[in-house]
Design an enzyme around this catalytic site. Structure first.
Site, PDB file in Angstrom:
ATOM      1  N   GLY A  16     -20.725 -22.200  57.813  1.00  0.00           N
ATOM      2  CA  GLY A  16     -20.021 -21.040  57.264  1.00  0.00           C
ATOM      3  C   GLY A  16     -19.198 -20.340  58.332  1.00  0.00           C
ATOM      4  N   GLY A  18     -17.472 -17.566  57.751  1.00  0.00           N
ATOM      5  CA  GLY A  18     -17.210 -16.228  57.233  1.00  0.00           C
ATOM      6  C   GLY A  18     -17.456 -15.202  58.334  1.00  0.00           C
ATOM      7  N   PHE A  19     -17.758 -13.967  57.924  1.00  0.00           N
ATOM      8  CA  PHE A  19     -17.916 -12.894  58.910  1.00  0.00           C
ATOM      9  C   PHE A  19     -19.037 -13.193  59.911  1.00  0.00           C
ATOM     10  CE2 PHE A  19     -15.427 -10.645  55.794  1.00  0.00           C
ATOM     11  CZ  PHE A  19     -14.627  -9.847  56.587  1.00  0.00           C
ATOM     12  N   GLY A  20     -20.177 -13.692  59.418  1.00  0.00           N
ATOM     13  CA  GLY A  20     -21.311 -13.940  60.305  1.00  0.00           C
ATOM     14  C   GLY A  20     -21.096 -15.152  61.191  1.00  0.00           C
ATOM     15  N   GLU A 176     -11.610  -0.667  43.690  1.00  0.00           N
ATOM     16  CA  GLU A 176     -10.373  -0.944  44.425  1.00  0.00           C
ATOM     17  C   GLU A 176      -9.387  -1.733  43.565  1.00  0.00           C
ATOM     18  OE1 GLU A 176     -11.918  -2.661  48.052  1.00  0.00           O
ATOM     19  OE2 GLU A 176     -12.187  -0.682  48.955  1.00  0.00           O
ATOM     20  N   ASP A 305     -24.908 -12.454  54.250  1.00  0.00           N
ATOM     21  CA  ASP A 305     -25.319 -12.283  52.851  1.00  0.00           C
ATOM     22  C   ASP A 305     -26.480 -13.206  52.482  1.00  0.00           C
ATOM     23  OD1 ASP A 305     -23.264 -10.512  52.643  1.00  0.00           O
ATOM     24  OD2 ASP A 305     -22.099 -11.641  51.157  1.00  0.00           O
TER      25      ASP A 305
HETATM   26  C1  LIG Z   1     -13.751  -8.944  47.012  1.00  0.00           C
HETATM   27  C2  LIG Z   1     -14.719  -8.578  48.103  1.00  0.00           C
HETATM   28  C3  LIG Z   1     -14.526  -7.413  48.809  1.00  0.00           C
HETATM   29  C4  LIG Z   1     -15.407  -7.059  49.825  1.00  0.00           C
HETATM   30  N1  LIG Z   1     -15.168  -5.910  50.513  1.00  0.00           N
HETATM   31  C5  LIG Z   1     -15.970  -5.588  51.534  1.00  0.00           C
HETATM   32  C6  LIG Z   1     -15.699  -4.442  52.330  1.00  0.00           C
HETATM   33  O1  LIG Z   1     -14.743  -3.704  52.071  1.00  0.00           O
HETATM   34  N2  LIG Z   1     -16.520  -4.174  53.385  1.00  0.00           N
HETATM   35  C7  LIG Z   1     -17.583  -4.976  53.685  1.00  0.00           C
HETATM   36  O2  LIG Z   1     -18.299  -4.700  54.648  1.00  0.00           O
HETATM   37  N3  LIG Z   1     -17.879  -6.050  52.948  1.00  0.00           N
HETATM   38  C8  LIG Z   1     -17.105  -6.387  51.896  1.00  0.00           C
HETATM   39  N4  LIG Z   1     -17.379  -7.491  51.150  1.00  0.00           N
HETATM   40  C9  LIG Z   1     -18.601  -8.252  51.454  1.00  0.00           C
HETATM   41  C10 LIG Z   1     -18.373  -9.208  52.616  1.00  0.00           C
HETATM   42  O3  LIG Z   1     -17.291 -10.046  52.311  1.00  0.00           O
HETATM   43  C11 LIG Z   1     -19.626 -10.048  52.833  1.00  0.00           C
HETATM   44  O4  LIG Z   1     -20.732  -9.223  53.013  1.00  0.00           O
HETATM   45  C12 LIG Z   1     -19.431 -10.929  54.056  1.00  0.00           C
HETATM   46  O5  LIG Z   1     -18.368 -11.825  53.825  1.00  0.00           O
HETATM   47  C13 LIG Z   1     -20.685 -11.721  54.371  1.00  0.00           C
HETATM   48  O6  LIG Z   1     -20.429 -12.546  55.457  1.00  0.00           O
HETATM   49  P1  LIG Z   1     -21.120 -13.988  55.537  1.00  0.00           P
HETATM   50  O7  LIG Z   1     -20.759 -14.538  56.867  1.00  0.00           O
HETATM   51  O8  LIG Z   1     -22.555 -13.866  55.183  1.00  0.00           O
HETATM   52  O9  LIG Z   1     -20.464 -14.831  54.366  1.00  0.00           O
HETATM   53  P2  LIG Z   1     -18.940 -15.123  54.039  1.00  0.00           P
HETATM   54  O10 LIG Z   1     -18.038 -14.252  54.792  1.00  0.00           O
HETATM   55  O11 LIG Z   1     -18.850 -15.118  52.555  1.00  0.00           O
HETATM   56  O12 LIG Z   1     -18.726 -16.608  54.546  1.00  0.00           O
HETATM   57  C14 LIG Z   1     -19.410 -17.690  54.017  1.00  0.00           C
HETATM   58  C15 LIG Z   1     -18.668 -18.948  54.412  1.00  0.00           C
HETATM   59  O13 LIG Z   1     -19.519 -20.057  54.149  1.00  0.00           O
HETATM   60  C16 LIG Z   1     -18.758 -21.102  53.565  1.00  0.00           C
HETATM   61  N5  LIG Z   1     -19.712 -21.905  52.789  1.00  0.00           N
HETATM   62  C17 LIG Z   1     -20.511 -21.472  51.785  1.00  0.00           C
HETATM   63  N6  LIG Z   1     -21.318 -22.464  51.372  1.00  0.00           N
HETATM   64  C18 LIG Z   1     -20.999 -23.556  52.125  1.00  0.00           C
HETATM   65  C19 LIG Z   1     -21.498 -24.884  52.165  1.00  0.00           C
HETATM   66  N7  LIG Z   1     -22.491 -25.296  51.360  1.00  0.00           N
HETATM   67  N8  LIG Z   1     -20.951 -25.752  53.053  1.00  0.00           N
HETATM   68  C20 LIG Z   1     -19.936 -25.353  53.868  1.00  0.00           C
HETATM   69  N9  LIG Z   1     -19.452 -24.088  53.886  1.00  0.00           N
HETATM   70  C21 LIG Z   1     -19.973 -23.199  53.029  1.00  0.00           C
HETATM   71  C22 LIG Z   1     -17.720 -20.381  52.726  1.00  0.00           C
HETATM   72  O14 LIG Z   1     -16.593 -21.213  52.509  1.00  0.00           O
HETATM   73  C23 LIG Z   1     -17.400 -19.167  53.591  1.00  0.00           C
HETATM   74  O15 LIG Z   1     -16.325 -19.402  54.467  1.00  0.00           O
HETATM   75  C24 LIG Z   1     -16.524  -7.879  50.120  1.00  0.00           C
HETATM   76  C25 LIG Z   1     -16.707  -9.057  49.420  1.00  0.00           C
HETATM   77  C26 LIG Z   1     -15.816  -9.414  48.398  1.00  0.00           C
HETATM   78  C27 LIG Z   1     -16.024 -10.688  47.649  1.00  0.00           C
END
Ligand SMILES: Cc1cc2nc3c(=O)[nH]c(=O)nc-3n(C[C@H](O)[C@H](O)[C@H](O)COP(=O)(O)OP(=O)(O)OC[C@H]3O[C@@H](n4cnc5c(N)ncnc54)[C@H](O)[C@@H]3O)c2cc1C
Length: 454
Positions: A16, A18-20, A176, A305
């Site tokens: 992943g 994403g943010f983390g 929003e 998340d």
């Molecule tokens: C529309 C929207 C608005 C938001 N607004 C805010 C905000 O204003 N402020 C805030 O703090 N938070 C906001 N959030 C929440 C924030 O986006 C999440 O809390 C954050 O992205 C979590 O980070 P993460 O690294 O856990 O996951 P993510 O950032 O979701 O990244 C997960 C990554 O894992 C990849 N992935 C998933 N499953 C697999 C797999 N099986 N194999 C390979 N890759 C995979 C995905 O492609 C993705 O790139 C918002 C979310 C959404 C949807």
């Protein structure tokens, strides 16, 4: 498996970007570790501005950044585009879509979350989501196609249906998008379309008795008033019970005639295809220990998340801040491992709550930061600065700033483009589908009404 002092460097697989996952990989750049970052999409998505893509303000490339470009100068971090389908925590290996296996010394799962329809099949089949880029584009195409169709629709009832959007979920995303859609409608209905402004109906449905439940009550009330002033109908204490192609049923018995249902009412953790055989917490999140390790395995972590991390016994929200902080925490842990230091010497993970914010529209936002609350223009300015600061990439910052300035001065939403994403769901009419150039987009249609052959 490699240990400190072995010739082979330890191999860390991060699932992943994403943010983390991205924070973690960045914090490991230059460390004596081999890092492999696996993500099914080749870009990092700045989700907080996704609703601005859906509402025709920003371009997708303004809020998405290619992963490879970020690690150009970090030879120890590699990227692989793939979907991880299964994880074998005992054997320390994971499986990719297509069957290939990857071995790891340390694994960090950061797969984020996915939309939760709470088992309501009619909503899942018909609602448009706002969780990723293809969904945002589908929503943009759909709402613009509805406007085009309404502009020459002879039947008054159908025209009203095309012009009505029901948004479910009064959290930040629903609020929003409702505000942004109302601004888009105000712009285009006053001049570009022969449709009376009053026909553009936006209904925001929230099951709780207030908007923005995570914020202080007075900020929820302020948001409700501002949205109402912008023409948004806010329905509190009401749920959507059924979705149909041309209407939506609410729990208070109301039937809303609409061809657009937007779902922003729930998320759950995004496990890999074959769920991990470890204890799960609420919302499908993986239970983690105080060091974010999963299921008692010393070599596997979950962050963001996906992780049911707690601080002072309180489950942390699904927000970007905990995800980024956890990424940095695990990076420090792994750097200690690589250097032969005790990785627990700094103590367990603690969350630093920096605050929350949501924007309603022009000169209107709510923010809770460091014990203070902001609304109106000040809240809006704070929101703007924070989002520009966290956006990745100089070009993206410049592009977003420029577009925001342009929108502020000219009240323009420049990306009113019906592109080649999937054809609008919910719209079974031939003339609506004909407005969409092609259907070569990446997502499959889940509409209960499959498109007919031409
Ligand atoms: C529309 C929207 C608005 C938001 N607004 C805010 C905000 O204003 N402020 C805030 O703090 N938070 C906001 N959030 C929440 C924030 O986006 C999440 O809390 C954050 O992205 C979590 O980070 P993460 O690294 O856990 O996951 P993510 O950032 O979701 O990244 C997960 C990554 O894992 C990849 N992935 C998933 N499953 C697999 C797999 N099986 N194999 C390979 N890759 C995979 C995905 O492609 C993705 O790139 C918002 C979310 C959404 C949807």
């Amino acid at each position: 498996m490699g240990r400190v002092g072995d010739e082979r460097r330890l191999r860390v697989v991060v699932v992943g970007a994403g943010f983390g996952g991205l924070q973690l990989a960045r914090a490991l750049a230059g460390a004596p570790l081999e890092v492999l970052l696996v993500d099914r999409q080749n870009y990092h998505l700045f989700t907080p501005l996704l609703y601005q893509v859906a509402s025709s303000l920003l371009n997708p490339s303004d809020i998405a950044f290619p992963v490879r470009a970020m690690f150009r100068d970090a030879p120890n971090v590699r990227y692989r585009q793939a979907e991880v389908t299964a994880v074998d925590l005992e054997r320390r290996r994971l499986e990719l879509g297509g069957g290939e296996r990857l071995e790891y010394d340390y694994l960090v799962l950061a797969t984020g979350s996915t939309t939760n329809y709470f088992g309501n099949a009619s909503i899942e089949a018909r609602a448009l989501g706002l969780k990723n880029l293809p969904e945002a584009l589908e929503l943009r195409n759909h709402s613009l196609a509805c406007l085009e169709a309404a502009s020459h629709e002879p039947d008054a009832a159908e025209r009203a249906r095309l012009m009505t959007t029901v948004i479910v979920g009064g959290g930040p995303t629903g609020v929003e998008y409702a505000g942004a859609l109302s601004e888009l409608m105000a712009l285009v209905l006053d001049g570009e379309y022969p449709i009376p402004r009053a026909l553009g109906r936006i209904v925001l449905v929230e099951a709780q008795e207030r908007l923005l439940a995570a914020f202080r009550p007075e900020l929820g009330r302020y948001t409700e008033e501002r949205l109402a002033a912008m023409g948004v109908e806010v329905k509190l204490g009401v749920r959507v019970t059924e979705a149909h192609d041309d209407h939506v049923l609410l729990s208070d018995g109301t039937r809303v005639e609409s061809r657009t249902l937007v779902w922003s009412a729930g998320v759950r953790a995004a496990d890999v295809e074959e769920p991990l055989p470890v204890p799960h917490a609420r919302g499908g999140r993986l239970e983690v220990d105080a060091y974010l390790r999963v299921g008692g395995f010393a070599h596997a972590f979950a962050i963001g998340d996906l992780a049911g991390a707690r601080d002072d016994g309180k489950e942390l929200p699904m927000l970007s801040a905990p995800a980024m902080q956890q990424g940095r925490f695990v990076a420090r842990y792994l750097r200690d491992v690589a250097a032969g230091r005790d990785p627990e010497r700094r103590g367990p993970y603690r969350y630093q709550d920096k605050g929350i914010m949501a924007v309603i529209g022009r000169n209107a936002a709510v923010a809770e930061l460091g014990g203070m609350t902001f609304t109106g223009f000040v809240g809006w300015a704070v929101w703007l600065l924070v989002h520009i600061y966290f956006l990745i990439g100089f070009r993206n910052r410049l592009a977003v700033l420029w577009t925001w300035w342009w929108n502020y001065v000219r009240r323009d939403r420049p990306v009113r483009i019906i592109s080649s994403s999937p054809p609008p769901r919910l719209l079974e009419q031939e003339r609506l589908r004909a407005l969409v150039v092609s259907d070569t987009g990446p997502r499959s249609l889940r509409s209960a009404t499959p498109p007919r052959e031409p």
